[in-house]
Design a protein around this motif. Structure first.
Motif, PDB file in Angstrom:
ATOM      1  N   UNK A  67     -13.746  55.119   1.571  1.00 55.70           N
ATOM      2  CA  UNK A  67     -12.547  55.481   2.309  1.00 55.70           C
ATOM      3  C   UNK A  67     -11.760  56.477   1.461  1.00 55.70           C
ATOM      4  N   UNK A  68     -11.499  57.646   2.014  1.00 53.60           N
ATOM      5  CA  UNK A  68     -10.751  58.690   1.316  1.00 53.60           C
ATOM      6  C   UNK A  68      -9.379  58.800   1.953  1.00 53.60           C
ATOM      7  N   UNK A  89      -5.594  47.792   1.796  1.00 58.44           N
ATOM      8  CA  UNK A  89      -6.231  47.361   3.037  1.00 58.44           C
ATOM      9  C   UNK A  89      -7.712  47.687   3.091  1.00 58.44           C
ATOM     10  N   UNK A  90      -8.080  48.886   2.686  1.00 54.78           N
ATOM     11  CA  UNK A  90      -9.496  49.262   2.687  1.00 54.78           C
ATOM     12  C   UNK A  90     -10.270  48.480   1.634  1.00 54.78           C
ATOM     13  N   UNK A  91      -9.664  48.256   0.472  1.00 55.03           N
ATOM     14  CA  UNK A  91     -10.316  47.451  -0.560  1.00 55.03           C
ATOM     15  C   UNK A  91     -10.616  46.052  -0.055  1.00 55.03           C
ATOM     16  N   UNK A  95     -14.295  48.410   0.921  1.00 53.66           N
ATOM     17  CA  UNK A  95     -14.597  49.839   0.785  1.00 53.66           C
ATOM     18  C   UNK A  95     -14.118  50.375  -0.552  1.00 53.66           C
ATOM     19  N   UNK A  96     -14.898  51.266  -1.161  1.00 57.56           N
ATOM     20  CA  UNK A  96     -14.401  52.073  -2.267  1.00 57.56           C
ATOM     21  C   UNK A  96     -13.292  52.975  -1.724  1.00 57.56           C
ATOM     22  N   UNK A  97     -12.209  53.108  -2.460  1.00 56.56           N
ATOM     23  CA  UNK A  97     -11.118  53.984  -2.038  1.00 56.56           C
ATOM     24  C   UNK A  97     -10.987  55.139  -3.023  1.00 56.56           C
ATOM     25  N   UNK A  98     -10.997  56.348  -2.499  1.00 54.18           N
ATOM     26  CA  UNK A  98     -10.828  57.564  -3.298  1.00 54.18           C
ATOM     27  C   UNK A  98      -9.539  58.251  -2.886  1.00 54.18           C
ATOM     28  N   UNK A 131     -21.285  55.216   4.619  1.00 57.92           N
ATOM     29  CA  UNK A 131     -20.466  56.096   5.454  1.00 57.92           C
ATOM     30  C   UNK A 131     -19.145  56.442   4.763  1.00 57.92           C
ATOM     31  N   UNK A 132     -18.550  57.526   5.225  1.00 53.91           N
ATOM     32  CA  UNK A 132     -17.279  58.004   4.694  1.00 53.91           C
ATOM     33  C   UNK A 132     -16.258  57.990   5.821  1.00 53.91           C
ATOM     34  N   UNK A 133     -15.100  57.424   5.521  1.00 55.12           N
ATOM     35  CA  UNK A 133     -14.008  57.409   6.487  1.00 55.12           C
ATOM     36  C   UNK A 133     -12.798  58.080   5.859  1.00 55.12           C
TER      37      UNK A 133
END
Length: 265
Positions: A67-68, A89-91, A95-98, A131-133
């Protein structure tokens, strides 16, 4: 019409000037906690400049994907670290967060920032699978929208983008030519058009435009223009203004976070 006032947010939000200090305090606590847990990789270089860095936050399990989140600030202010706590929230969803930082106008042009964000996403995509979101706020909403233009991201990275959610995005940069901010942007009509997502071909990637019901009229317009141009979903979040519209990113089960992760297993 006073175009400078039209695009000003803080003066029209109760205690608007206090938000950056609160964000910084919350971000610092979050960064400290994640560092102690060994789940933060801060200031990872994706380019050669001092601001070409990305902060990575790792979930407590095998990541589902990336998740970017791209920060705003009218391409002139702040950096990725200020928004670190919005990774929560994404963590919590695995999800990995960038969170990339980029150079600011007037040192660079908006088109340069677009390329920097693409480079950051590409570097992260080479390290993590899945996937990338994408989501971005305000100017960051512009930047994640630009990522969907073929040729901005490498083809193999673009094909991994499963969803984009521009939040309160700036989608047509031509009105900004009428503001004093353009002294920093240094855009003419051609440059503004070239960086305007509303003038791009509609992407095949799912997009939801998210905006607060209590935002300044120009931001409601900008969100509508993008949704109309791309024929995509637009959500008007009741009771939210330009600064608290992103609060949903903190909660794993918020409507905003669920929209970003829609269709993810």
């Amino acid at each position: 019409m006073d175009w400078n006032d039209a695009y000003a947010n803080a003066p029209h939000i109760p205690n608007g000037a206090d938000f950056p200090d609160q964000w910084r305090a919350d971000a610092d606590v979050f960064r400290g906690k994640m560092s102690v847990l060994g789940r933060a990789r801060l200031g990872v270089m994706y380019g050669h400049g001092t601001r070409e860095v990305v902060d990575l936050f790792l979930p407590d399990r095998t990541p589902k994907g990336i998740f970017v989140f791209v920060h705003g600030g009218f391409w002139r202010q702040t950096d990725g670290s200020l928004w670190s706590h919005f990774a929560q929230g994404a963590l919590d969803n695995g999800w990995v967060v960038a969170m990339p930082t980029y150079d600011l106008c007037p040192r660079v042009r908006i088109s340069d920032i677009t390329r920097q964000v693409a480079n950051a996403i590409t570097v992260v995509a080479r390290e993590f699978e899945g996937p990338i979101r994408l989501a971005g706020h305000s100017a960051g909403g512009h930047l994640v929208s630009r990522m969907l233009d073929p040729g901005i991201l490498p083809g193999d990275v673009l094909t991994r983008v499963a969803k984009s959610v521009p939040i309160s995005p700036l989608s047509d940069l031509r009105p900004l030519l009428k503001t004093l901010m353009n002294q920093d942007f240094k855009m003419d009509e051609t440059a503004a058009a070239a960086e305007s997502p509303v003038l791009m071909d509609a992407p095949s990637i799912p997009v939801t435009v998210w905006v607060g019901a209590e935002e300044r009229p120009v931001f409601l317009d900008q969100a509508k223009w993008l949704a109309d141009a791309w024929g995509c979903e637009r959500i008007v979040d009741p009771g939210k203004h330009h600064f608290d519209i992103i609060n949903g990113l903190i909660k794993a089960d918020s409507p905003l976070m669920q929209s970003i992760l829609q269709g993810a297993s």
